[in-house]
Design a protein around this motif. Sequence first.
Motif, mmCIF file in Angstrom:
data_model
loop_
_atom_site.group_PDB
_atom_site.id
_atom_site.type_symbol
_atom_site.label_atom_id
_atom_site.label_comp_id
_atom_site.label_asym_id
_atom_site.label_seq_id
_atom_site.Cartn_x
_atom_site.Cartn_y
_atom_site.Cartn_z
ATOM 1 N N LEU A 42 0.708 -1.240 -0.049
ATOM 2 C CA LEU A 42 0.111 -0.065 0.006
ATOM 3 C C LEU A 42 0.833 1.211 0.076
ATOM 4 C CD1 LEU A 42 -2.784 -1.235 2.494
ATOM 5 C CD2 LEU A 42 -3.170 -0.504 0.065
ATOM 6 N N ILE A 43 1.903 1.369 0.700
ATOM 7 C CA ILE A 43 2.798 2.516 0.835
ATOM 8 C C ILE A 43 3.392 2.504 -0.638
ATOM 9 C CG2 ILE A 43 5.090 3.225 1.795
ATOM 10 C CD1 ILE A 43 4.157 1.912 4.388
ATOM 11 N N LYS A 44 3.921 1.513 -1.190
ATOM 12 C CA LYS A 44 4.429 1.688 -2.434
ATOM 13 C C LYS A 44 3.481 2.091 -3.572
ATOM 14 C CE LYS A 44 6.272 -0.960 -6.387
ATOM 15 N NZ LYS A 44 6.625 -2.635 -6.809
ATOM 16 N N ASP A 45 2.194 1.886 -3.548
ATOM 17 C CA ASP A 45 0.910 2.427 -4.362
ATOM 18 C C ASP A 45 1.076 3.856 -4.115
ATOM 19 O OD1 ASP A 45 0.741 -0.025 -5.323
ATOM 20 O OD2 ASP A 45 -0.975 -0.514 -4.040
ATOM 21 N N CYS A 46 0.924 4.120 -2.892
ATOM 22 C CA CYS A 46 0.674 5.472 -2.545
ATOM 23 C C CYS A 46 1.789 6.535 -2.937
ATOM 24 C CB CYS A 46 0.539 5.750 -0.943
ATOM 25 S SG CYS A 46 -1.011 5.223 -0.121
ATOM 26 N N LYS A 47 3.144 5.903 -2.905
ATOM 27 C CA LYS A 47 4.203 6.495 -3.231
ATOM 28 C C LYS A 47 4.046 6.883 -4.655
ATOM 29 C CE LYS A 47 8.465 5.982 -1.477
ATOM 30 N NZ LYS A 47 9.788 5.207 -1.248
ATOM 31 N N GLU A 48 3.677 5.943 -5.774
ATOM 32 C CA GLU A 48 3.676 5.860 -7.125
ATOM 33 C C GLU A 48 2.526 7.020 -7.376
ATOM 34 O OE1 GLU A 48 2.921 2.023 -8.481
ATOM 35 O OE2 GLU A 48 4.957 1.353 -7.963
ATOM 36 N N LYS A 49 1.329 6.898 -6.807
ATOM 37 C CA LYS A 49 0.163 7.797 -6.823
ATOM 38 C C LYS A 49 0.848 9.421 -6.573
ATOM 39 C CE LYS A 49 -3.364 4.692 -5.705
ATOM 40 N NZ LYS A 49 -4.333 4.455 -6.929
ATOM 41 N N LEU A 50 1.399 9.537 -5.612
ATOM 42 C CA LEU A 50 2.182 10.905 -5.279
ATOM 43 C C LEU A 50 2.767 11.287 -6.445
ATOM 44 C CD1 LEU A 50 2.420 10.776 -1.626
ATOM 45 C CD2 LEU A 50 0.854 11.970 -2.620
ATOM 46 N N LYS A 51 3.889 10.430 -6.859
ATOM 47 C CA LYS A 51 4.820 10.849 -7.892
ATOM 48 C C LYS A 51 4.071 11.232 -9.100
ATOM 49 C CE LYS A 51 8.775 9.427 -10.420
ATOM 50 N NZ LYS A 51 9.892 8.323 -10.671
ATOM 51 N N SER A 52 3.141 10.397 -9.677
ATOM 52 C CA SER A 52 2.389 10.545 -10.611
ATOM 53 C C SER A 52 1.394 11.730 -10.665
ATOM 54 C CB SER A 52 1.270 9.337 -10.964
ATOM 55 O OG SER A 52 0.410 9.604 -12.150
ATOM 56 N N THR A 53 0.994 12.047 -9.402
ATOM 57 C CA THR A 53 0.141 13.398 -9.515
ATOM 58 C C THR A 53 1.294 14.555 -9.478
ATOM 59 O OG1 THR A 53 -1.481 12.122 -8.188
ATOM 60 C CG2 THR A 53 -1.266 14.706 -7.820
ATOM 61 N N GLU A 54 2.355 14.360 -8.785
ATOM 62 C CA GLU A 54 3.267 15.552 -9.056
ATOM 63 C C GLU A 54 3.719 15.823 -10.420
ATOM 64 O OE1 GLU A 54 7.396 16.722 -6.913
ATOM 65 O OE2 GLU A 54 7.173 14.775 -7.136
ATOM 66 N N GLU A 55 4.002 14.789 -11.143
ATOM 67 C CA GLU A 55 4.403 14.801 -12.468
ATOM 68 C C GLU A 55 3.049 15.726 -13.409
ATOM 69 O OE1 GLU A 55 5.491 11.066 -13.835
ATOM 70 O OE2 GLU A 55 7.457 10.955 -12.640
ATOM 71 N N ASN A 56 2.217 15.149 -13.187
ATOM 72 C CA ASN A 56 0.906 15.863 -13.696
ATOM 73 C C ASN A 56 0.611 17.154 -13.564
ATOM 74 O OD1 ASN A 56 0.423 13.367 -15.206
ATOM 75 N ND2 ASN A 56 -1.190 12.831 -13.642
ATOM 76 N N LEU A 57 0.842 17.625 -12.335
ATOM 77 C CA LEU A 57 0.563 18.911 -11.908
ATOM 78 C C LEU A 57 1.747 19.698 -12.390
ATOM 79 C CD1 LEU A 57 -0.289 18.503 -8.138
ATOM 80 C CD2 LEU A 57 -1.817 19.418 -10.082
ATOM 81 N N SER A 58 2.938 19.220 -12.576
ATOM 82 C CA SER A 58 4.150 19.912 -12.992
ATOM 83 C C SER A 58 3.885 20.261 -14.822
ATOM 84 C CB SER A 58 5.453 19.150 -12.792
ATOM 85 O OG SER A 58 5.807 19.320 -11.518
ATOM 86 N N GLU A 59 3.354 19.165 -15.359
ATOM 87 C CA GLU A 59 3.055 19.603 -16.589
ATOM 88 C C GLU A 59 1.994 20.348 -17.049
ATOM 89 O OE1 GLU A 59 2.258 15.400 -18.343
ATOM 90 O OE2 GLU A 59 4.150 14.813 -17.811
ATOM 91 N N THR A 60 0.976 20.295 -16.182
ATOM 92 C CA THR A 60 -0.136 21.285 -16.258
ATOM 93 C C THR A 60 0.369 22.826 -15.855
ATOM 94 O OG1 THR A 60 -1.607 19.659 -15.504
ATOM 95 C CG2 THR A 60 -2.268 21.941 -15.586
ATOM 96 N N LEU A 61 1.173 22.883 -14.929
ATOM 97 C CA LEU A 61 1.728 24.122 -14.785
ATOM 98 C C LEU A 61 2.609 24.850 -15.791
ATOM 99 C CD1 LEU A 61 2.431 23.846 -10.979
ATOM 100 C CD2 LEU A 61 0.444 25.080 -12.220
ATOM 101 N N GLU A 62 3.457 23.860 -16.224
ATOM 102 C CA GLU A 62 4.532 24.118 -17.490
ATOM 103 C C GLU A 62 3.458 24.830 -18.772
ATOM 104 O OE1 GLU A 62 7.425 21.022 -18.199
ATOM 105 O OE2 GLU A 62 8.004 21.329 -16.201
ATOM 106 N N GLU A 63 2.316 23.995 -18.744
ATOM 107 C CA GLU A 63 1.432 24.294 -20.058
ATOM 108 C C GLU A 63 1.106 25.603 -19.859
ATOM 109 O OE1 GLU A 63 -1.291 21.317 -20.446
ATOM 110 O OE2 GLU A 63 0.175 19.747 -21.112
ATOM 111 N N LEU A 64 0.596 26.150 -18.580
ATOM 112 C CA LEU A 64 0.274 27.516 -18.186
ATOM 113 C C LEU A 64 1.263 28.614 -18.394
ATOM 114 C CD1 LEU A 64 -2.006 26.483 -15.255
ATOM 115 C CD2 LEU A 64 -2.777 26.910 -17.448
ATOM 116 N N GLU A 65 2.410 28.438 -18.420
ATOM 117 C CA GLU A 65 3.396 29.347 -18.523
ATOM 118 C C GLU A 65 3.557 29.947 -19.897
ATOM 119 O OE1 GLU A 65 6.866 27.894 -16.955
ATOM 120 O OE2 GLU A 65 6.133 27.871 -14.844
#
Length: 65
Positions: A42-65
């Motif tokens: 479960l901890i591994k799954d959570c870490k993967e979800k957090l990493k994926s979310t961080e990457e998605n947010l970073s991509e979205t914010l970069e598109e806004l610049e």
Amino acid sequence: MAKKKISYKNAVEEIESIIDKIENGEPDVDELSELVKRAAGLIKDCKEKLKSTEENLSETLEELE
């Protein structure tokens, strides 16, 4: 068979439940081993979800610049 996806919230709740069982339930060695394995997964799954979310947010914010 494909692994069933669990939401981040549900995973955290299950981890908390496992911790409570370990701290208060004094499980036998076999049960303790299974609980620790489940929590680790479960901890591994959570870490993967957090990493994926961080990457998605970073991509979205970069598109806004």
